[in-house]
Design a protein around this motif. Structure first.
Motif, PDB file in Angstrom:
ATOM      1  N   LEU A 291      -9.525   1.015   1.379  1.00  0.00           N
ATOM      2  CA  LEU A 291     -10.310   2.078   0.471  1.00  0.00           C
ATOM      3  C   LEU A 291     -10.927   3.128   1.278  1.00  0.00           C
ATOM      4  O   LEU A 291     -11.760   4.032   0.927  1.00  0.00           O
ATOM      5  CB  LEU A 291     -11.490   1.196  -0.379  1.00  0.00           C
ATOM      6  CG  LEU A 291     -10.822   0.352  -1.310  1.00  0.00           C
ATOM      7  CD1 LEU A 291     -11.768  -0.391  -2.317  1.00  0.00           C
ATOM      8  CD2 LEU A 291     -10.128   1.128  -2.278  1.00  0.00           C
ATOM      9  N   ALA A 292     -10.933   2.739   2.507  1.00  0.00           N
ATOM     10  CA  ALA A 292     -11.440   4.130   3.604  1.00  0.00           C
ATOM     11  C   ALA A 292     -10.505   5.396   3.682  1.00  0.00           C
ATOM     12  O   ALA A 292     -10.656   6.150   4.307  1.00  0.00           O
ATOM     13  CB  ALA A 292     -11.771   3.406   4.976  1.00  0.00           C
TER      14      ALA A 292
ATOM     15  N   ARG B  50      -7.671   7.836   1.047  1.00  0.00           N
ATOM     16  CA  ARG B  50      -7.936   8.775   0.002  1.00  0.00           C
ATOM     17  C   ARG B  50      -7.877   8.054  -1.184  1.00  0.00           C
ATOM     18  O   ARG B  50      -8.194   8.388  -2.430  1.00  0.00           O
ATOM     19  CB  ARG B  50      -6.248   9.781   0.005  1.00  0.00           C
ATOM     20  CG  ARG B  50      -6.413  10.747  -1.350  1.00  0.00           C
ATOM     21  CD  ARG B  50      -5.184  11.477  -0.995  1.00  0.00           C
ATOM     22  NE  ARG B  50      -4.896  12.345   0.043  1.00  0.00           N
ATOM     23  CZ  ARG B  50      -5.492  13.858  -0.014  1.00  0.00           C
ATOM     24  NH1 ARG B  50      -5.739  14.134  -1.114  1.00  0.00           N
ATOM     25  NH2 ARG B  50      -5.228  14.349   0.818  1.00  0.00           N
ATOM     26  N   LEU B  51      -6.948   6.667  -1.228  1.00  0.00           N
ATOM     27  CA  LEU B  51      -7.087   5.971  -2.391  1.00  0.00           C
ATOM     28  C   LEU B  51      -8.564   5.577  -2.913  1.00  0.00           C
ATOM     29  O   LEU B  51      -9.526   5.137  -2.041  1.00  0.00           O
ATOM     30  CB  LEU B  51      -6.546   4.429  -2.153  1.00  0.00           C
ATOM     31  CG  LEU B  51      -6.297   3.454  -2.962  1.00  0.00           C
ATOM     32  CD1 LEU B  51      -4.937   3.868  -3.843  1.00  0.00           C
ATOM     33  CD2 LEU B  51      -5.815   2.184  -2.700  1.00  0.00           C
ATOM     34  N   THR B  52      -8.791   5.589  -4.234  1.00  0.00           N
ATOM     35  CA  THR B  52     -10.017   5.407  -4.888  1.00  0.00           C
ATOM     36  C   THR B  52     -10.163   4.022  -5.532  1.00  0.00           C
ATOM     37  O   THR B  52      -9.060   3.223  -5.772  1.00  0.00           O
ATOM     38  CB  THR B  52     -10.516   6.406  -6.009  1.00  0.00           C
ATOM     39  OG1 THR B  52      -9.612   6.258  -7.042  1.00  0.00           O
ATOM     40  CG2 THR B  52     -10.387   7.681  -5.338  1.00  0.00           C
ATOM     41  N   ARG B  53     -11.482   3.332  -5.566  1.00  0.00           N
ATOM     42  CA  ARG B  53     -11.383   1.925  -6.098  1.00  0.00           C
ATOM     43  C   ARG B  53     -10.844   2.174  -7.643  1.00  0.00           C
ATOM     44  O   ARG B  53     -10.031   1.008  -7.953  1.00  0.00           O
ATOM     45  CB  ARG B  53     -12.824   1.710  -6.370  1.00  0.00           C
ATOM     46  CG  ARG B  53     -13.705   1.733  -5.165  1.00  0.00           C
ATOM     47  CD  ARG B  53     -15.292   1.424  -5.617  1.00  0.00           C
ATOM     48  NE  ARG B  53     -15.860   1.521  -4.372  1.00  0.00           N
ATOM     49  CZ  ARG B  53     -17.167   0.856  -4.266  1.00  0.00           C
ATOM     50  NH1 ARG B  53     -17.763   0.505  -5.474  1.00  0.00           N
ATOM     51  NH2 ARG B  53     -18.013   1.312  -3.397  1.00  0.00           N
TER      52      ARG B  53
ATOM     53  N   VAL C  27     -15.348   0.272 -10.071  1.00  0.00           N
ATOM     54  CA  VAL C  27     -15.775   1.650  -9.586  1.00  0.00           C
ATOM     55  C   VAL C  27     -17.208   1.839  -9.440  1.00  0.00           C
ATOM     56  O   VAL C  27     -17.829   2.210  -8.543  1.00  0.00           O
ATOM     57  CB  VAL C  27     -15.235   2.467 -10.950  1.00  0.00           C
ATOM     58  CG1 VAL C  27     -15.932   3.930 -10.446  1.00  0.00           C
ATOM     59  CG2 VAL C  27     -13.742   2.679 -10.839  1.00  0.00           C
TER      60      VAL C  27
ATOM     61  N   ARG D 241     -19.083  -1.182  -8.627  1.00  0.00           N
ATOM     62  CA  ARG D 241     -19.771  -2.062  -7.803  1.00  0.00           C
ATOM     63  C   ARG D 241     -20.614  -1.430  -6.676  1.00  0.00           C
ATOM     64  O   ARG D 241     -20.073  -0.248  -5.946  1.00  0.00           O
ATOM     65  CB  ARG D 241     -18.598  -2.715  -7.199  1.00  0.00           C
ATOM     66  CG  ARG D 241     -17.959  -4.306  -7.643  1.00  0.00           C
ATOM     67  CD  ARG D 241     -17.237  -4.750  -6.957  1.00  0.00           C
ATOM     68  NE  ARG D 241     -17.846  -5.453  -5.768  1.00  0.00           N
ATOM     69  CZ  ARG D 241     -18.027  -6.832  -5.667  1.00  0.00           C
ATOM     70  NH1 ARG D 241     -17.747  -7.362  -6.818  1.00  0.00           N
ATOM     71  NH2 ARG D 241     -18.508  -7.182  -4.682  1.00  0.00           N
ATOM     72  N   ARG D 242     -21.422  -2.220  -6.053  1.00  0.00           N
ATOM     73  CA  ARG D 242     -22.234  -1.668  -4.855  1.00  0.00           C
ATOM     74  C   ARG D 242     -21.319  -1.673  -3.544  1.00  0.00           C
ATOM     75  O   ARG D 242     -21.103  -0.868  -3.118  1.00  0.00           O
ATOM     76  CB  ARG D 242     -23.526  -2.487  -4.906  1.00  0.00           C
ATOM     77  CG  ARG D 242     -24.422  -1.941  -3.492  1.00  0.00           C
ATOM     78  CD  ARG D 242     -25.747  -2.740  -3.956  1.00  0.00           C
ATOM     79  NE  ARG D 242     -26.725  -2.346  -2.659  1.00  0.00           N
ATOM     80  CZ  ARG D 242     -26.918  -3.268  -1.820  1.00  0.00           C
ATOM     81  NH1 ARG D 242     -26.516  -4.660  -1.978  1.00  0.00           N
ATOM     82  NH2 ARG D 242     -27.434  -2.931  -0.838  1.00  0.00           N
ATOM     83  N   GLN D 243     -20.718  -2.932  -3.460  1.00  0.00           N
ATOM     84  CA  GLN D 243     -19.712  -3.032  -2.296  1.00  0.00           C
ATOM     85  C   GLN D 243     -18.408  -2.886  -2.938  1.00  0.00           C
ATOM     86  O   GLN D 243     -18.096  -3.705  -3.605  1.00  0.00           O
ATOM     87  CB  GLN D 243     -20.037  -4.415  -1.764  1.00  0.00           C
ATOM     88  CG  GLN D 243     -21.557  -4.546  -1.024  1.00  0.00           C
ATOM     89  CD  GLN D 243     -21.267  -5.488   0.083  1.00  0.00           C
ATOM     90  OE1 GLN D 243     -20.576  -5.570   0.964  1.00  0.00           O
ATOM     91  NE2 GLN D 243     -22.235  -6.543   0.037  1.00  0.00           N
ATOM     92  N   ALA D 244     -17.450  -2.357  -2.155  1.00  0.00           N
ATOM     93  CA  ALA D 244     -16.118  -2.193  -2.589  1.00  0.00           C
ATOM     94  C   ALA D 244     -15.319  -3.491  -2.392  1.00  0.00           C
ATOM     95  O   ALA D 244     -14.582  -3.652  -3.168  1.00  0.00           O
ATOM     96  CB  ALA D 244     -15.285  -1.004  -1.676  1.00  0.00           C
TER      97      ALA D 244
ATOM     98  N   ASP E 282     -11.567  -2.979   2.942  1.00  0.00           N
ATOM     99  CA  ASP E 282     -12.206  -1.433   3.495  1.00  0.00           C
ATOM    100  C   ASP E 282     -11.357  -0.593   4.208  1.00  0.00           C
ATOM    101  O   ASP E 282     -11.497   0.535   3.995  1.00  0.00           O
ATOM    102  CB  ASP E 282     -13.055  -2.271   4.805  1.00  0.00           C
ATOM    103  CG  ASP E 282     -14.398  -2.457   4.118  1.00  0.00           C
ATOM    104  OD1 ASP E 282     -14.511  -3.021   2.865  1.00  0.00           O
ATOM    105  OD2 ASP E 282     -15.363  -2.935   4.959  1.00  0.00           O
TER     106      ASP E 282
END
Lengths: 282, 266
Positions: B109-110, B112-115, B261, B263-266, B106
């Motif tokens: 991924l919170a 600027r980095l995207t999944r 990308v 997924r519901r939960q990162a 979390d």
């Protein structure tokens, strides 16, 4: 009115259990918003939706004018986030952890030094590994990580966990400073007295719903103040409304009144009422 | 697409462990080099020793009594394959599923980095280690040849081809680990699924090698596209197998990216 956060009918279900049941939330830009609720109310779930860490089953979330899904990394770089269950990388030094976060945030950490100084984090400890830190020190590093890049929106989940009272004061001072510089602060907590001291408005989340959103002042006004009478014989009397006026005057005369204390209603009182009302309606 | 800070973080976190996974190949190579002269002296005794085991080490394609055959051990030893499978998979399993379970994902991924960028960077990070681990059997063989003083009897081009094939086997397992990690809820589940898949396919491959009627099993596991004995023995070229491993690796990596990308939960 510019909105920093806006959710419409957010629904999140986990294995048949609804964690959020149609959450509608509006947080104005530049305000400190206290997001209150008991454990398991859905506070962390709502926060994860705001950061696109969790996608809702229904509804939309807009942050800083952009839908969370469309905003992506660019939007998140404008947000400072402190998770409720902070897990830093134990083998990194404190300063390395902050630098790593800065690089991921993609914005210069102009306020890092100021935040660490305000919190009273010892500079010499920055070169120590995170695993050697106390819980409070880790939390301070987490707070510095959220504040360091001067984000437009701060989302803080239980930020004062593990902090001693003096550091809590410093943290509240940081929140006030961020508000003065125009940032929005979204503060999730179940420590009501802290929220009471720094929030402009509060929202009470209970059972995935938000039954009440109002200013701290208005919420306090909803509950009458209580009056406590202290007598010379060492006794106290708080329940006055059910006592006839003549008897009250006679008591005062007979027992010798030495002090009168007028207590304002706390958010605790309101919170307790809301939670019990919510449970009664279910 | 390459995120220097994330690559640096991954290197600091996994570089040593992943590199250490090259050691078994070197140790097996050194042991083979040290044993080879003694082994030659007892050739007759070993000739009668477990034909099934000889078959498992490619005795039907390669003369296991020759230096070329015996020093191919780093390419075939279960320990080297296991360490390769672990080395390339470790960063993917820990950084996605492991950090998801620990909730430190979390925090990453919170930002600027995207999944998707996280996945792509993990795939790119895995590349150099797949190369190192794929080349480590070649280094092990070279070490063995130096110890046994047999370097002039070896055709290193055949070993190099087998090494190239090993690199792609590593990339395949690394991509598979990314997919498992994208699907799993936490690191423990990911490790169980990955470990079970690795062991089951390894056993299937071993059965296919020693059981003549089980030939069809050869092609259902990634190990079926890695035949160092045949390549080193000059019986087969690795190009077709390498192409299949490379193509399926890209498909697995693309699937892992898509799952993460969406997924519901990162």
């Amino acid at each position: 009115m510019t909105l920093a956060i806006q959710t419409e009918n957010l629904v999140v279900c986990y294995r048949g259990h609804q964690a959020l049941c149609g959450l509608n939330l509006e947080v104005e830009a530049g305000e400190v918003f206290g997001f209150l609720g008991p454990n398991g109310a859905g506070k962390t779930t709502a926060i994860r939706v705001l950061l696109d860490l969790l996608r809702p089953d229904q509804g939309t979330a807009r942050v800083l004018g952009t839908t969370v899904r469309d905003g992506g990394g660019e939007l998140r770089s404008r947000i400072g986030f402190l998770p409720g269950d902070l897990r830093l990388f134990p083998r990194m030094t404190g300063i390395r952890a902050l630098q790593f976060l800065e690089q991921l945030q993609g914005r210069p950490a102009r306020s890092r030094q100021h935040v660490l100084q305000t919190l009273g984090f010892p500079e010499s400890a920055l070169t120590r590994k995170v695993r050697s830190y106390s819980t409070g020190m880790r939390q301070m590093i987490g707070i510095a990580g959220a504040f360091q890049h001067d984000p437009e929106l701060l989302i803080l989940d239980e930020p004062t966990t593990g902090l001693d009272p003096l550091v809590r004061q410093s943290f509240l001072e940081l929140v006030r400073q961020r508000k003065e510089s125009g940032a929005t602060v979204f503060l999730s907590s179940h420590v009501l007295d802290e929220v009471e001291r720094c929030a402009d408005r509060v929202g009470f989340l209970s059972g995935g719903r938000l039954p009440l959103v109002d200013s701290v002042r208005s919420i306090r006004a909803r509950r009458p103040r209580t009056v406590l009478l202290r007598y010379a014989d060492g006794t106290e009397q708080e329940e006055l409304t059910s006592v006839p006026a003549e008897q009250l005057l006679a008591d005062i005369d007979a027992r010798g009144l030495i002090d009168v204390e007028i207590r304002p209603a706390s958010l605790d009182d309101v919170f307790g009422t809301i939670v019990s009302d919510e449970e009664a309606t279910r | 697409m390459i995120h220097p800070a994330l690559q640096n973080h991954l290197r600091e976190r996994f570089g040593l462990v992943c590199s250490a996974c090259a050691l078994p190949s070197l140790l097996v190579g050194a042991a083979a080099g040290w044993l080879y002269p003694h082994y030659r002296e007892r050739e007759e005794a070993f000739a009668n020793f477990l034909p099934m085991l000889r078959k498992l080490f490619g005795g039907d394609s390669l003369d296991l009594f020759s230096s070329m055959g015996f020093l191919s051990l780093p390419f075939q030893h279960p320990l080297t394959l296991l360490s390769m499978g672990l080395g390339v998979a470790f960063p993917g399993l820990v950084t996605i599923a492991g950090d998801r379970g620990r909730k430190s994902l979390d925090l990453i991924l919170a930002t600027r980095l995207t999944r998707g960028a996280l996945m792509a960077n993990l795939f790119l990070f895995m590349g150099p280690f797949a190369l190192l681990l794929g080349l480590s059997p070649l280094l092990g063989t070279a070490l063995g040849a130096w110890i046994s003083d047999t370097a002039d009897t070896l055709d290193f081009s055949r070993y190099a081809m087998a090494s190239g094939n090993a690199v792609l086997l590593g990339v395949w397992w690394g991509s598979f680990a990314l997919l498992v990690s994208a699907i799993a809820s936490d690191g423990t589940m990911a490790a169980i699924w990955y470990g079970a898949s690795f062991l089951i396919t390894f056993v299937i491959q071993a059965v296919a090698m020693v059981w003549e009627a089980g030939d069809f099993l050869f092609w259902v596991t990634p190990f079926g596209y890695y035949h160092p004995a045949r390549v080193i023995g000059g019986v087969a070229d690795p190009w077709r197998d390498s192409l299949i491993l490379f193509t399926t690796s890209l498909c697995l990596a693309a699937a892992a990216w898509t799952v993460q990308v969406r997924r519901r939960q990162a």
